[in-house]
Each structure stands twice: as structure tokens, then as C-alpha cells.
Design an enzyme around this catalytic site. Structure first.
Site, PDB file in Angstrom:
ATOM      1  N   ASN A   1      -0.481  -5.696 -10.365  1.00  0.00           N
ATOM      2  CA  ASN A   1      -0.850  -4.289 -10.290  1.00  0.00           C
ATOM      3  C   ASN A   1       0.186  -3.509  -9.500  1.00  0.00           C
ATOM      4  OD1 ASN A   1      -1.992  -2.916  -7.651  1.00  0.00           O
ATOM      5  ND2 ASN A   1      -2.580  -5.075  -7.508  1.00  0.00           N
TER       6      ASN A   1
ATOM      7  N   GLY B   1      -5.166 -12.994  -7.865  1.00  0.00           N
ATOM      8  CA  GLY B   1      -5.947 -13.864  -8.731  1.00  0.00           C
ATOM      9  C   GLY B   1      -5.709 -15.334  -8.416  1.00  0.00           C
TER      10      GLY B   1
ATOM     11  N   THR C   1      -9.734 -10.123  -7.208  1.00  0.00           N
ATOM     12  CA  THR C   1      -9.571 -10.143  -8.666  1.00  0.00           C
ATOM     13  C   THR C   1     -10.734 -10.821  -9.390  1.00  0.00           C
ATOM     14  OG1 THR C   1      -7.181 -10.097  -8.338  1.00  0.00           O
ATOM     15  CG2 THR C   1      -7.946 -10.832 -10.485  1.00  0.00           C
TER      16      THR C   1
ATOM     17  N   ASN D   1      -3.748  -1.671   6.092  1.00  0.00           N
ATOM     18  CA  ASN D   1      -2.866  -2.201   5.058  1.00  0.00           C
ATOM     19  C   ASN D   1      -1.425  -1.934   5.462  1.00  0.00           C
ATOM     20  OD1 ASN D   1      -1.516  -2.949   2.790  1.00  0.00           O
ATOM     21  ND2 ASN D   1      -2.528  -1.504   1.411  1.00  0.00           N
TER      22      ASN D   1
ATOM     23  N   ILE E   1      -0.820  -0.054  -8.707  1.00  0.00           N
ATOM     24  CA  ILE E   1      -1.661   1.143  -8.701  1.00  0.00           C
ATOM     25  C   ILE E   1      -1.006   2.209  -7.837  1.00  0.00           C
ATOM     26  CG2 ILE E   1      -3.961   2.058  -8.127  1.00  0.00           C
ATOM     27  CD1 ILE E   1      -3.939  -0.094 -10.368  1.00  0.00           C
ATOM     28  N   GLY E   2      -0.345   1.787  -6.777  1.00  0.00           N
ATOM     29  CA  GLY E   2       0.315   2.750  -5.914  1.00  0.00           C
ATOM     30  C   GLY E   2      -0.678   3.482  -5.036  1.00  0.00           C
TER      31      GLY E   2
ATOM     32  N   GLY F   1      -7.341 -14.151  -1.388  1.00  0.00           N
ATOM     33  CA  GLY F   1      -6.314 -14.499  -2.371  1.00  0.00           C
ATOM     34  C   GLY F   1      -6.814 -15.574  -3.315  1.00  0.00           C
TER      35      GLY F   1
ATOM     36  N   CYS G   1       1.778  -3.170   1.630  1.00  0.00           N
ATOM     37  CA  CYS G   1       1.710  -2.765   0.244  1.00  0.00           C
ATOM     38  C   CYS G   1       3.073  -2.869  -0.411  1.00  0.00           C
ATOM     39  CB  CYS G   1       1.197  -1.349   0.114  1.00  0.00           C
ATOM     40  SG  CYS G   1       0.904  -1.015  -1.602  1.00  0.00           S
TER      41      CYS G   1
ATOM     42  N   LYS H   1     -11.661   0.816  -0.962  1.00  0.00           N
ATOM     43  CA  LYS H   1     -10.334   1.089  -1.516  1.00  0.00           C
ATOM     44  C   LYS H   1      -9.441   1.730  -0.452  1.00  0.00           C
ATOM     45  CE  LYS H   1      -6.975   1.910  -4.318  1.00  0.00           C
ATOM     46  NZ  LYS H   1      -6.139   0.755  -4.709  1.00  0.00           N
TER      47      LYS H   1
HETATM   48  C1  LIG Z   1      -6.215  -3.570  -8.531  1.00  0.00           C
HETATM   49  C2  LIG Z   1      -6.017  -3.963  -7.088  1.00  0.00           C
HETATM   50  C3  LIG Z   1      -6.015  -2.970  -6.100  1.00  0.00           C
HETATM   51  C4  LIG Z   1      -5.833  -3.312  -4.770  1.00  0.00           C
HETATM   52  N1  LIG Z   1      -5.849  -2.326  -3.815  1.00  0.00           N
HETATM   53  C5  LIG Z   1      -5.702  -2.653  -2.504  1.00  0.00           C
HETATM   54  C6  LIG Z   1      -5.760  -1.648  -1.483  1.00  0.00           C
HETATM   55  O1  LIG Z   1      -5.991  -0.470  -1.769  1.00  0.00           O
HETATM   56  N2  LIG Z   1      -5.573  -2.025  -0.184  1.00  0.00           N
HETATM   57  C7  LIG Z   1      -5.355  -3.336   0.155  1.00  0.00           C
HETATM   58  O2  LIG Z   1      -5.204  -3.638   1.341  1.00  0.00           O
HETATM   59  N3  LIG Z   1      -5.320  -4.307  -0.782  1.00  0.00           N
HETATM   60  C8  LIG Z   1      -5.483  -4.006  -2.105  1.00  0.00           C
HETATM   61  N4  LIG Z   1      -5.457  -4.999  -3.058  1.00  0.00           N
HETATM   62  C9  LIG Z   1      -5.235  -6.409  -2.653  1.00  0.00           C
HETATM   63  C10 LIG Z   1      -6.538  -7.185  -2.597  1.00  0.00           C
HETATM   64  O3  LIG Z   1      -7.436  -6.623  -1.661  1.00  0.00           O
HETATM   65  C11 LIG Z   1      -6.288  -8.669  -2.260  1.00  0.00           C
HETATM   66  O4  LIG Z   1      -5.666  -8.751  -0.999  1.00  0.00           O
HETATM   67  C12 LIG Z   1      -5.393  -9.364  -3.257  1.00  0.00           C
HETATM   68  O5  LIG Z   1      -5.693  -8.922  -4.565  1.00  0.00           O
HETATM   69  C13 LIG Z   1      -5.520 -10.882  -3.229  1.00  0.00           C
HETATM   70  O6  LIG Z   1      -6.857 -11.300  -3.445  1.00  0.00           O
HETATM   71  P1  LIG Z   1      -7.442 -11.747  -4.902  1.00  0.00           P
HETATM   72  O7  LIG Z   1      -6.490 -12.768  -5.454  1.00  0.00           O
HETATM   73  O8  LIG Z   1      -8.799 -12.276  -4.631  1.00  0.00           O
HETATM   74  O9  LIG Z   1      -7.455 -10.518  -5.733  1.00  0.00           O
HETATM   75  C14 LIG Z   1      -5.635  -4.670  -4.413  1.00  0.00           C
HETATM   76  C15 LIG Z   1      -5.655  -5.656  -5.409  1.00  0.00           C
HETATM   77  C16 LIG Z   1      -5.840  -5.328  -6.734  1.00  0.00           C
HETATM   78  C17 LIG Z   1      -5.856  -6.420  -7.768  1.00  0.00           C
END
Ligand SMILES: Cc1cc2nc3c(=O)[nH]c(=O)nc-3n(C[C@H](O)[C@H](O)[C@H](O)COP(=O)(O)O)c2cc1C
Ligand SMILES: Cc1cc2nc3c(=O)[nH]c(=O)nc-3n(C[C@H](O)[C@H](O)[C@H](O)COP(=O)(O)OP(=O)(O)OC[C@H]3O[C@@H](n4cnc5c(N)ncnc54)[C@H](O)[C@@H]3O)c2cc1C
Ligand code: FES
Lengths: 278, 307
Positions: B73, B222, B271, B131, B75-76, B248, B134, B49
Site C-alpha cells: 500500500n 500481511g 491486513t 507513527n 495510501i499516503g 505484522g 511511514c 487510522k
Molecule cells: C492499508 C493500510 C493502511 C495503514 N495505515 C497505517 C497508518 O495510518 N498508521 C500506521 O501506523 N500504520 C498503518 N498501517 C500499518 C499497519 O498498522 C501494520 O503495522 C502493518 O500493516 C503490518 O501489520 P499486518 O501485516 O497485520 O497488516 C497500514 C497498513 C495498511 C495495510
């Protein structure tokens, strides 16, 4: 330890005129037989769900024994509408048991306060203390009583129910809750509550007023159910010294000040430990 | 499963993964949360995370919403901060299995440098993922990831303090030309690029007439974002010579091969972990089976072979 279970639908039974109103009991078989505590929940997702619905859905454990796992649910959106169409034999994945259940204080008088489908976790709680002389249930509901798993529970404890149909119904439910809650507080008992947030707020306020020891079960929107997405969080209530304000002992996560996941630190919390007003 | 192994070249040597399946940041906690659903050793790696120097409470609730084939999301970046991470989480991270990649986030270069310096000496951390992308913290990452000079600045700052660890920079798709940012990061010394972070999006409810998220705008992830991620990975892989990690909307072994086909060295699963927490553990074996079926000898042999 929570685990993934691939189960199949044994029965989906509409409750009362539940088919029309969307209240069901779902009985799953083949889901193992773990140790669980009433108040814990499972994440549930039918195998047939495509990527269209990425999240599993959280449901309280109503019963989990040799005959399988029973949950009670109400149709409120697209996921629960699809659950209402499950057929016997269909595959459903569940993972759990998850979260922290209700306190087990076997010798204390226990007052259960339920609003609507918030009665579901008590379906898991009451049978475990069936016949205990000081177990009471006070239930407020909008749909007809038969839509909820009330009748089966009512026989195992002192119980009363309050339909919310006309203006004036709600105030009398609240008055009765207050009476019972004040009584429970005098006996230094335990109050457990589950239902919609406005209901929980009322319970929390009455508990503060009468000094009752009260736990509430929260139903925040959940994605992972495992404490990793941080989407379901609630804020702990902290005092000036940076300590949790609860008069009860709380887990370390609630002493740190950051919002905590309801799925892993809850869904059950002491009513004076978390913020309900945000 | 030798054919799944990937040795990713970087300036300091080779970053070796047992297989190309990694867990994405923010969707897999610190790994331990998933330990009862499968063997962590089955994964190539996991990204933790997002971590900031000081604890962050994140955004107001509600901060997640399910959408068709995805989720939003905001989440911040709630997290416990570097100090508590080092003390409480680091010792619990799985050892001698998946490569642990620490994801970092900051609002200024000094904080980025400090995070990199501390984590580069942390036992068990195998790489840093920065990151810069964001979309949901008001005062934050947006700046870095959407502007080539700022992105290069962060990359250089982290590289300077990252010691022996390779540095991955995670790109945002919310830009006009992702290759411009990719080139800037590569030129500034990035060892690998992760593509993509979430897409800026929004949801509303016609009954309550409210936004689905308290912060109104959030990040979409997702299955819905997979075509965007695939396009970004392909474009970036063409534009730079450093390795690209695809992320992604990845759910299946076939999805993984699609990303490798367009040029990815490895992939991250995000996701999809929420639909079934045990799913990710089966993916390496399923990938191996699909490669057999399609007569693919190794990931390397298939990478970037798009006709
Ligand atoms: C709930 C949630 C929290 C995430 N937190 C972070 C994070 O802390 N740092 C980051 O670089 N990406 C974060 N991501 C992005 C994911 O790592 C990923 O790049 C993005 O969700 C696309 O991939 P997916 O479609 O497989 O989820 C977060 C995604 C989700 C859904
Ligand atoms: C720990 C826990 C235990 C629960 N136990 C039960 C139970 O035993 N029986 C039961 O019927 N329901 C229970 N719920 C609520 C149930 O999970 C939701 O009703 C369900 O997820 C809604 O899914 P949906 O796709 O039908 O609704 P969606 O289409 O996702 O949403 C429809 C509406 O419901 C709201 N909603 C979405 N998720 C939740 C949620 N988790 N809680 C409350 N509202 C939500 C949305 O904001 C929206 O207004 C529980 C929730 C939690 C967190
Ligand atoms: S649902 Fe993901 S942290 Fe609770």
C-alpha cells in the site's frame, strides 16, 4: 446492515462457450436474505483460499432472493481463475450487501448502458422493474452474447446489443448510445452506466454534452470493501468555491474535497461528481 | 476470560487490556465500520487510522496491490485531519469496550506536539501511538523512524504533551538495526513500542510494464511479513525494558502466541481484517482455547519464555 454469510456453491455454470472464455454464473445458497439495492455488491472469498490470497473480491449482486445469491463473473486474474474451479458444495464467505446502489426513480424513463461484464449489476436492476414501459438497455460486448446474462434480461426491457468485433463496430455503438442518451435527456430521465473506465468516460462526456442525468458504477481495485483501507478511492470533482461540481445532490463525503472510498460512498456515483481522468 | 487480561506497566500506572488482541492502524477505520461483523467489546483495543493535524488527500491511485501472502500500500496517510476527527469521528468511537489508541503522524515536532496536546484531552482516547515509520510519504516519517536522534526527538516532543496518556512509538523495520532506534525511543520516554510498520516493497506487471502502485514503492504487510515482525519484536524485547506490542502478518491464535512467546505484551491485527472482517472478533476466544490446550495459565506466564 451488511453481514458475513457462510454460503455454499449450488452451481457454477459456464455462460455460452464461457468455460473456454472464462465467463460464469455462480449461484450460492445459504446466504440469508437481506434488503439490497441493485448496484450494491458483495465481497466474496472461498473458505479454501489460504493466506496466499488475502483479499476477498468484489462482485455486483446479480440476484439475491429466496433461491440464493447469483453473481456473474469473468476470469481476469488469479482470484477469478480460482473461482472458475469452484465445485458444488464448496464453502464461500461473502460479506454484504455493500455500497450505495443506483437511484430508484420509478417513474422516470431509465436508460441502462453496459459495457462487457458491466452488465452484471443490471441483472439485479432489470427484474425489479420488469415490464416498465420506459426501461431500455444498450449493451456493448466483445465476447459472444451468450457469455453474458443478456438474453434473460432482454425480454424484460427494450434492449439492443452491439458486438465489438470489427473496426467500425465501436463507433456505431457510441453513435447509438448518444442517440438514446440525448433522447433520455430530453425526457429528463435517468441514465445508469457500468463498464470499463474508457467506456464510462465516453458516457460521462456524452452526458455532459446532452445534459443527461447519469450515474456510473466504478470498479476500482478493493482490499477491505468497508471504507477503511482507503485503497479504492476516487477524487470528487470540486469547483472554485470548494463545493462538489455535480448538478445532483451528493452525499456529504463528496463535498469535503478528499478522495472518497468507492466501496462505501459508491460504487455508484453521479457522473459529474467524480474524477475519471486521473 | 481472566487469563487473557494483560496489565501493561508504564510510568503512569498500568495500561489494562481485557485481552491482548488489538486492531492495527489503517486497517480497522474507527471501529464502527466493523460493528456489524462482531462485538467491538470482544477486542482488547483498536488503533485508529493515522491522524495528522490537517487533512491529507494521500497518494495518487492505484495505491494498493495484492501480492502473494500480502499486499502493498501507498495510501499516503489520507485522513480527515485533527479538527474533523474531534468533531465527527471521536463521538462515534466505541465507548466502554476496547481501549482506543489514537495513531498520529506529522512532518515536524510542532505538529506532533499539537496533536498530542489535543488528543491527550480527548474523551475516550486511552493512548497515543506515534507513527514515526511511514515509508510511503515522500516528505515524511522516513526521517524520524530511520534515525535514532530524530526518533528520540519525536518521542520526547509527544511525551511532553501527552498528559496522562501512555505513548506507544511504532517502529519501522526498514532500518539497519532496529534495536538502536528502539533504545533511543525508550531513553526518550516512550512507554511502549509497536513493532512493526510495513516493509518497503515494490511490484510490477510484465504485461503492462507498469508499476503496480502509482507511487512505485509502497509498504508490504500481511502474512508475508510475519517472520520479519517476529524477529524485530524478539530483538527489541531483548534490547529495551519497556513493553513491546507485536504487529505484522498475524492471522491466528497460534500467531498471537508466537509473538507473546518472543516477548510481546499484546498484538495488533492488520491486513488479516481484509480477508474476513469478522475474524478478529473470534481471536480472543480462540487464543483462550489454544492456551488451555497448551496448558498456558496466562499471557504473562507465557511471555518471553522462549527456550
Ligand atoms: C492499508 C493500510 C493502511 C495503514 N495505515 C497505517 C497508518 O495510518 N498508521 C500506521 O501506523 N500504520 C498503518 N498501517 C500499518 C499497519 O498498522 C501494520 O503495522 C502493518 O500493516 C503490518 O501489520 P499486518 O501485516 O497485520 O497488516 C497500514 C497498513 C495498511 C495495510
Ligand atoms: C463494485 C465492484 C463490482 C464488480 N462486479 C463484478 C462483476 O459483477 N463481475 C465481474 O466479473 N467482475 C466484477 N468486478 C471486478 C472484479 O472484482 C475483478 O475482476 C476481480 O476482483 C479480479 O480479481 P482477480 O484476482 O481475478 O484479478 P487480479 O489478479 O487481482 O487482477 C487481474 C487484473 O484485474 C485488475 N483488477 C483487479 N481488481 C479489479 C477490480 N476490482 N476491478 C477491475 N479490475 C480489477 C487488476 O488490476 C489486473 O489488471 C467488480 C468490481 C467492483 C469493485
Ligand atoms: S476497499 Fe478499502 S476503502 Fe474501499
Amino acid at each position: 446492515m451488511p453481514q458475513m454469510h457462510l454460503c455454499s456453491v449450488r452451481a457454477l455454470v459456464p455462460l455460452g462457450e464461457g468455460e473456454k472464455r472464462g465467463f460464469f454464473s455462480l449461484l450460492l445458497e445459504g446466504c440469508g436474505l437481506p434488503d439490497w439495492t441493485p448496484g450494491q455488491f458483495v465481497m466474496l472469498r472461498p473458505e479454501s483460499w489460504s493466506r496466499e490470497l488475502p483479499w476477498a473480491r468484489p462482485f455486483s449482486i446479480g440476484r439475491w432472493d429466496g433461491n440464493g445469491l447469483e453473481i456473474f463473473f469473468q476470469v481476469v486474474g488469479r482470484g477469478t481463475s480460482l473461482l472458475a474451479g469452484l465445485r458444488p458444495g464448496e464453502s464461500v464467505r461473502i460479506f454484504g450487501p455493500l455500497g450505495q446502489g443506483f437511484a430508484r426513480e420509478e417513474n422516470k424513463p431509465v436508460l441502462l448502458l453496459a459495457g462487457g461484464m458491466g452488465i452484471a449489476p443490471f441483472a439485479g436492476y432489470i427484474p425489479r422493474r420488469a415490464g416498465a414501459p420506459n426501461l431500455r438497455l444498450c449493451f456493448g460486448h466483445r465476447a459472444p452474447l451468450a457469455c453474458y446474462p443478456y438474453a434473460a434480461l432482454a425480454g424484460n426491457c427494450l434492449s439492443e446489443h452491439f458486438p465489438d468485433e470489427r473496426p467500425g463496430d465501436l463507433p456505431s455503438f457510441l453513435r447509438r448510445m448518444e442517440e438514446l442518451l440525448a433522447g433520455n435527456a430530453r425526457e429528463e430521465g435517468l441514465v445508469l452506466a457500468c463498464g470499463p473506465v474508457p467506456f464510462l468516460r465516453a458516457v460521462r462526456d456524452l452526458s455532459l454534452k446532452h445534459g443527461a442525468r447519469t450515474q456510473i458504477s466504478l470498479e476500482n481495485r478493493m482490499a477491505c470493501g468497508l471504507g477503511v483501507c482507503l485503497g479504492c478511492v476516487v477524487k470528487p470533482l470540486m469547483d472554485d468555491k470548494g463545493r462538489n461540481r455535480s448538478r445532483q445532490p451528493v452525499p456529504p463525503a463528496l463535498e469535503q474535497g478528499l478522495p472518497v472510498p468507492v466501496c462505501s460512498c459508491g460504487p455508484v456515483f453521479w457522473a459529474d461528481a467524480v474524477e475519471l481522468d486521473a | 476470560m481472566g487469563k487473557l487480561a494483560v496489565n501493561i506497566p508504564w510510568s503512569g500506572g498500568e495500561f489494562r487490556l481485557n485481552n491482548p488482541v488489538l486492531a492495527a492502524s489503517g486497517t480497522f477505520g474507527y471501529g464502527v465500520e466493523f460493528a456489524s461483523y462482531g462485538p467491538l467489546e470482544a477486542l482488547g483495543g483498536l488503533v485508529t487510522k493515522g491522524l495528522s493535524l490537517r487533512p491529507m488527500p494521500g497518494n495518487p491511485m492505484p495505491r494498493i496491490a495484492e501480492t502473494p501472502c500480502g499486499m502493498l500500500n501507498s495510501i499516503g496517510l489520507q485522513n480527515c485531519g485533527l479538527e474533523r476527527f474531534m468533531r465527527e469521528y471521536l463521538p462515534r468511537l466505541p465507548r466502554n469496550g476496547p481501549k482506543i489508541i489514537a495513531n498520529i503522524y506529522a512532518r515536524n515536532l510542532a505538529d506532533f506536539s499539537e496533536l498530542a496536546a489535543t488528543l491527550s484531552r480527548a474523551p475516550g482516547v486511552a493512548a497515543l501511538e506515534v507513527n514515526i515509520s511511514c515509508p510511503n510519504v515522500e516528505a515524511g516519517g522516513l526521517l524520524f523512524g530511520q534515525e535514532a536522534r530524530a526518533a528520540a526527538g519525536v518521542t520526547a516532543a509527544v511525551k511532553k504533551f501527552s498528559g496522562d496518556l501512555p505513548v506507544l512509538v511504532k517502529l519501522t523495520p526498514n532500518v539497519t538495526d532496529i534495536t538502536e532506534i528502539a533504545r533511543a525511543c525508550a531513553d526518550a520516554g516512550a512507554d511502549m513500542l509497536s513493532c512493526i510498520n510495513t516493509l518497503s516493497g515494490m511490484g510490477v506487471d510484465v504485461r503492462s510494464r507498469r508499476f503496480l502502485l502509482a507511487r512505485r514503492i509502497g509498504g508490504l504487510s500481511g502474512a508475508a511479513v510475519k517472520p520479519v515482525a517476529l524477529r524485530c519484536v524478539w530483538q527489541v524485547a531483548q534490547a529495551v525494558s519497556i513493553p513491546v506490542i507485536g504487529v505484522g502478518g498475524i492471522y491466528t491464535a497460534e500467531d498471537i502466541l508466537e509473538f507473546i512467546l518472543v516477548g510481546a505484551w499484546a498484538v495488533q491485527i492488520g491486513t488479516a481484517n481484509f480477508s474476513r472482517p469478522d475474524r478478529i472478533f473470534a481471536l480472543p476466544a480462540e487464543l483462550s482455547a489454544l492456551m488451555d490446550e497448551l496448558d498456558i495459565a496466562s499471557c504473562a506466564a507465557f511471555r518471553g519464555t522462549l527456550a
